[in-house]
Design a protein around this motif. Sequence first.
Motif, mmCIF file in Angstrom:
data_model
loop_
_atom_site.group_PDB
_atom_site.id
_atom_site.type_symbol
_atom_site.label_atom_id
_atom_site.label_comp_id
_atom_site.label_asym_id
_atom_site.label_seq_id
_atom_site.Cartn_x
_atom_site.Cartn_y
_atom_site.Cartn_z
ATOM 1 N N HIS A 1 0.843 -1.193 0.000
ATOM 2 C CA HIS A 1 0.000 0.000 0.000
ATOM 3 C C HIS A 1 0.879 1.244 0.000
ATOM 4 O O HIS A 1 1.808 1.353 0.777
ATOM 5 C CB HIS A 1 -0.897 -0.001 1.240
ATOM 6 C CG HIS A 1 -1.736 1.215 1.379
ATOM 7 N ND1 HIS A 1 -2.827 1.443 0.599
ATOM 8 C CD2 HIS A 1 -1.632 2.283 2.191
ATOM 9 C CE1 HIS A 1 -3.362 2.603 0.926
ATOM 10 N NE2 HIS A 1 -2.644 3.134 1.905
ATOM 11 N N LYS A 2 0.590 2.154 -0.898
ATOM 12 C CA LYS A 2 1.356 3.390 -0.975
ATOM 13 C C LYS A 2 0.495 4.532 -0.454
ATOM 14 O O LYS A 2 -0.682 4.630 -0.762
ATOM 15 C CB LYS A 2 1.772 3.685 -2.410
ATOM 16 C CG LYS A 2 2.765 2.683 -2.946
ATOM 17 C CD LYS A 2 3.212 3.039 -4.336
ATOM 18 C CE LYS A 2 4.207 1.999 -4.852
ATOM 19 N NZ LYS A 2 4.637 2.303 -6.215
ATOM 20 N N ILE A 3 1.099 5.393 0.319
ATOM 21 C CA ILE A 3 0.407 6.549 0.863
ATOM 22 C C ILE A 3 0.371 7.626 -0.216
ATOM 23 O O ILE A 3 1.402 7.964 -0.799
ATOM 24 C CB ILE A 3 1.106 7.076 2.128
ATOM 25 C CG1 ILE A 3 1.085 6.007 3.216
ATOM 26 C CG2 ILE A 3 0.459 8.377 2.602
ATOM 27 C CD1 ILE A 3 1.883 6.368 4.439
ATOM 28 N N LYS A 4 -0.805 8.146 -0.479
ATOM 29 C CA LYS A 4 -0.948 9.202 -1.467
ATOM 30 C C LYS A 4 -0.855 10.549 -0.740
ATOM 31 O O LYS A 4 -1.761 10.928 -0.017
ATOM 32 C CB LYS A 4 -2.291 9.083 -2.195
ATOM 33 C CG LYS A 4 -2.413 7.817 -3.001
ATOM 34 C CD LYS A 4 -3.757 7.746 -3.705
ATOM 35 C CE LYS A 4 -3.882 6.445 -4.465
ATOM 36 N NZ LYS A 4 -5.189 6.305 -5.115
ATOM 37 N N TRP A 5 0.255 11.205 -0.942
ATOM 38 C CA TRP A 5 0.460 12.500 -0.320
ATOM 39 C C TRP A 5 -0.145 13.569 -1.203
ATOM 40 O O TRP A 5 -0.206 13.441 -2.407
ATOM 41 C CB TRP A 5 1.949 12.769 -0.108
ATOM 42 C CG TRP A 5 2.586 11.796 0.807
ATOM 43 C CD1 TRP A 5 3.357 10.728 0.471
ATOM 44 C CD2 TRP A 5 2.493 11.774 2.235
ATOM 45 N NE1 TRP A 5 3.758 10.045 1.582
ATOM 46 C CE2 TRP A 5 3.236 10.664 2.677
ATOM 47 C CE3 TRP A 5 1.860 12.571 3.168
ATOM 48 C CZ2 TRP A 5 3.360 10.342 4.016
ATOM 49 C CZ3 TRP A 5 1.985 12.251 4.505
ATOM 50 C CH2 TRP A 5 2.738 11.157 4.910
ATOM 51 N N ALA A 6 -0.546 14.654 -0.607
ATOM 52 C CA ALA A 6 -1.124 15.769 -1.351
ATOM 53 C C ALA A 6 -0.040 16.464 -2.166
ATOM 54 O O ALA A 6 1.124 16.502 -1.770
ATOM 55 C CB ALA A 6 -1.775 16.759 -0.401
ATOM 56 N N ASP A 7 -0.435 17.012 -3.294
ATOM 57 C CA ASP A 7 0.472 17.789 -4.117
ATOM 58 C C ASP A 7 0.772 19.097 -3.375
ATOM 59 O O ASP A 7 -0.154 19.834 -3.028
ATOM 60 C CB ASP A 7 -0.177 18.085 -5.471
ATOM 61 C CG ASP A 7 0.711 18.902 -6.384
ATOM 62 O OD1 ASP A 7 1.946 18.781 -6.278
ATOM 63 O OD2 ASP A 7 0.161 19.668 -7.207
#
Length: 59
Positions: free
Chosen positions: A37-43
């Motif tokens: 699982h990869k954490i989706k960081w905000a742009d």
Amino acid sequence: MATESFGKVVHMDDEFADRYLAAEAAMKANPPKPSNHKIKWADPKELIARLRKEYQDEK
């Protein structure tokens, strides 16, 4: 049996200690699969724009 958790000593009766040790041994014998699982960081640019829009000083 006693164990230390977050700086506090936790006392276990013999039955609970046996179940805990059995569960720990089972976990070590069959460890869970590693997560992909990869954490989706905000742009960062989008985040800064949103913050400026929300909290900009009104003149």
